[in-house]
Enzyme design. Structure first.
Site, PDB file in Angstrom:
ATOM      1  N   LEU C 243       0.823  -1.210   0.000  1.00 48.23           N
ATOM      2  CA  LEU C 243       0.000   0.000   0.000  1.00 48.23           C
ATOM      3  C   LEU C 243       0.862   1.267   0.000  1.00 48.23           C
ATOM      4  CD1 LEU C 243      -2.930   1.038   0.306  1.00 48.23           C
ATOM      5  CD2 LEU C 243      -2.468   1.144   2.749  1.00 48.23           C
ATOM      6  N   ASP C 244       0.609   2.147  -0.924  1.00 46.33           N
ATOM      7  CA  ASP C 244       1.268   3.458  -0.967  1.00 46.33           C
ATOM      8  C   ASP C 244       2.780   3.369  -1.131  1.00 46.33           C
ATOM      9  OD1 ASP C 244      -1.206   4.612  -0.629  1.00 46.33           O
ATOM     10  OD2 ASP C 244      -1.007   4.725   1.534  1.00 46.33           O
TER      11      ASP C 244
END
Lengths: 300, 300, 300, 300
Positions: C243-244
């Site tokens: 994520l991210d």
């Protein structure tokens, strides 16, 4: 005329002779501005600029920076101070500091090998862009000695390689205590202990080569390049015991591309670092920065 | 709840219900801040923010913006106004305006064919980012009619192609007079006469696609490209009789390269224009902009 | 003429009819540019623009973006492709893709409640600033349905509140597979699983409201305000399982002060987010972005 | 090792030993890139970077910058040059220049009293950020003499106050002719005649304190302040006979407010000026700037 005299006499904007800064802070409540302005008026002072900020009008934290001018400022300051103390202490829950702005702050600069932040400060100082004197530059390397002395500034070499860390800090304290109002770490690559900071008793400003997003630990530029960042930045902050976690004074960024090598990133980073640090030092020395918890109020 | 009600109720920062703005201006002299703050204190108003500027502490021009809060503001405002009038007129050479910030300004938007500035304003208005109502959009073309009405805003088509210029302006005046506090030219490509401006009696803000350096006359983008400019910009300013010479409110630029076509320049220019115009309108409607001679004081 | 036809026919710069993009990548070695240019010349194609980057001339990674024009491009493309394959495979260790730029990419946009990124993309699409078609907007909320359909774009509501996450993703896959070349998360606030990404088989771009320095976890704006940050930013990146953490396409920042409330930060953040996301989508759809390990090469 | 040797040996990016730059320009037609790349391949040169721009693929103006590396570059260069001449002249309507990038350009700097642009160039030169040598600094004042000599650079005082302008220029020509590849006017406040420029025979770069919008004539900062500008800027350009009308290389701006005094504007202006000039000189000396009519192509 020496460089530092020139600095204090030609520095631009409100920081001229016969001006004083007054910082007021505490719990917000109605009537503070009126009380402060009333005291100044009674002493025939003229408000040159006034900035005010409250993080919540219903009893939040209140901050005010006032610059006022007055003939015979130096003679009148004790009286004004005592009138403010009587008034603000009696009616409000407030602290304040008042300061003759014609007295430049005494700033010691710490450096290591890199010269970009150090020279930018000295060069702006000489041009009269910073309301400071520089009683000494302290470095754990001798690379910048000649250049610093060329500016007419004492250079003190305090090696850190061998010996106890505490001995180095003791030497620093002997040099600094009572002689400076601010310490600036101009890419000084050593950690300061909590004991040192507390014994020093004056603020310390550091410049951090922070990225967007931040890359922590070793080789930050290499990590940044791997992630493909498009901006690099720098952060000037007050030093606290928690390394690189202190209140931020100023930040800025520069745009980079995939074609920039790590050397290019360092060059652009150096440009941002020197700009951000010089701005932070100027603002601090013009009494524009108020620390509050782990943040800052900056009246620019 | 209509879009405009939403706008006035949710707009951020100081512009909430129960807040008033007070603009004071005139000749600087000691004691103004104390006098103003004293009046507010006597009426139990709490100063939420205060910005002050003087272009010369020795009798120069003085400007102050104060936002204060007060329960039952609407009821108390006439009294405060009268106390200020009495106090500021008696002791100082000052003008002032005080305004209930919960009343959104009524803004008419003029547009032609281009929609970028118009839609950015309407979209920000709907999101509650502008403390305004939009009683009408007036255009000399019908291109944007459907979109404007989709925002719930009246669209009025006033063609300019045929007929006398004075008849068009008479039609504009019939629509606007008494109904608006501000006119925004969102890329409206027609010149307004001095008579119109003076009969209108409210400020007019224009967005100008200015370059660095400015290219005047026809085909500015083509001229800029020939000269090899590296930045293009936009300027929001108050409209005066001298075309494009009015006081500047806000400016910004975007970086361009030799590889940008004239179409690219126009696209980037449009992005800068809408950003700059929206910022200028917000600042004006939050009473942050004070005109002074041919310049502005902007308290942001 | 529909909005998407307009987009593909008027989009500026090199992305016009009769232009193709050619991306070549692999291990650098002498002669690649000559080989590629030679093949194009033999097919009477004219090079419109050429960008080349090598992270190390001594056998590092090589990247080249070439845009060429040719009459009867569509008919000639298979032959050019086969000639490139024969030439680049025989002599070099290279991959390539060649694409008719007159065919707009099919982009599905995912949104939640916030409309700023979504509307900016749709508005630029309608103005012909993005070489894309938008076959659908998918949202887990209905807030933006009417507006999206006003642009002539299908809006599909896929609620995420109840039921299995895998069922939601299965519904998404039914809608998307075979129908889109890119998915853009325009402030879609849900995590995508690794299985979904791998079954989807097309790139996904996300906009992240990153700070300088980054504040991770809940309530990032509140944390940023506590630390006194002076810049807020946004990052557009490709979505990966982490994520991210995916490759960054574009980043930008806006300056903020202590006086900005959390609401102000969000407003300014929204402005940066929509700008950065639109830029990233345009660059991706003009074949300007090449992923490499966890970074990107962006030829702007 | 002297400062200038250090500069040429450590300068970053592509400008290292064994690299050559090749600039090709002329009328666009199919096959140019292939022809150039073919010649380089035949000589076993490896293309390190290639930028290409055409203002119109249908017979417009074509520009290409290629950096290539080769063992024994110096020995091979004459052969490559001759092969290029034969090939490009025979088949195309093109000019070209090829240059060994390990040879730093010889740059004379002209200064008057202000030191900010001069010192920034000398400081970057010493840090190895500019691929140049500085054979001399020429000034009509002696203010900066000591500082310049501290960098190990010859300082020549050529007063302009008395005597004929032509005599001053004759003196300049005696010093410069044959000794320099570029002249940089680092806030040199005197006009150069057309005869001087033509006899000098090398490019001259000037830094202009231009505004947005431009304020022409005397006291530009005071005029800018009156108009209330929100940005000030600087422009680096090649000097032509038409004063301040030459091709623009680089521009940048800084944000200012109503509270900035004329002194503040000058300080911020100086910061922008030195940054813009240093960038322009670096790009010129890395052969990144191509003049075309009254504009420039800048491959950064």
């Amino acid at each position: 005329m020496t460089a530092s005299q020139q600095a204090s006499s030609t520095v631009e904007s409100a920081s001229a002779h016969q001006h004083a800064s007054l910082i007021v802070r505490g719990r917000d409540s109605p009537g503070i501005v009126a009380a402060v302005a009333g005291v100044l008026r009674e002493h025939h002072a003229n408000i040159v600029s006034l900035d005010q900020y409250s993080d919540n009008p219903q009893g939040g934290a209140f901050f005010q920076r006032t610059v006022f001018s007055l003939d015979n400022l130096r003679a009148a300051l004790p009286e004004i101070e005592s009138a403010l103390r009587e008034r603000l202490a009696r009616e409000f829950d407030l602290e304040f500091t008042v300061r003759d702005m014609s007295v430049p702050k005494r700033v010691a600069i710490f450096a290591s090998k890199a010269d970009h932040c150090l020279l930018d400060l000295l060069w702006r100082h000489r041009r009269g862009q910073l309301p400071i004197t520089v009683p000494m530059v302290i470095s754990n390397h001798t690379d910048t000695a000649e250049e610093v002395r060329g500016f007419g500034i004492p250079f003190v070499h305090v090696p850190t390689g061998d010996g106890e860390h505490s001995e180095v800090e003791a030497e620093h304290l002997r040099l600094l205590r009572g002689n400076v109002d601010l310490v600036v770490l101009a890419r000084y690559m050593r950690i300061l202990s909590g004991e040192f900071l507390s014994e020093l008793g004056v603020p310390v400003i550091n410049i951090h080569h922070s990225f967007l997003p931040a890359f922590i630990g070793a080789a930050p530029y290499a990590k940044a390049k791997q992630r493909g960042v498009k901006l690099i930045g720098a952060t000037a902050h007050y030093v606290t015991e928690d390394l690189d976690q202190g209140p931020i004074i100023e930040q800025d960024v520069a745009r980079v591309t995939h074609a920039d090598t790590v050397t290019d990133l360092q060059r652009r980073g150096a440009d941002v670092e020197r700009t951000v640090l010089s701005r932070a030092v100027r603002w601090h020395c013009e009494d524009r920065v108020i620390r509050h918890d782990n943040g800052t109020i900056v009246f620019t």
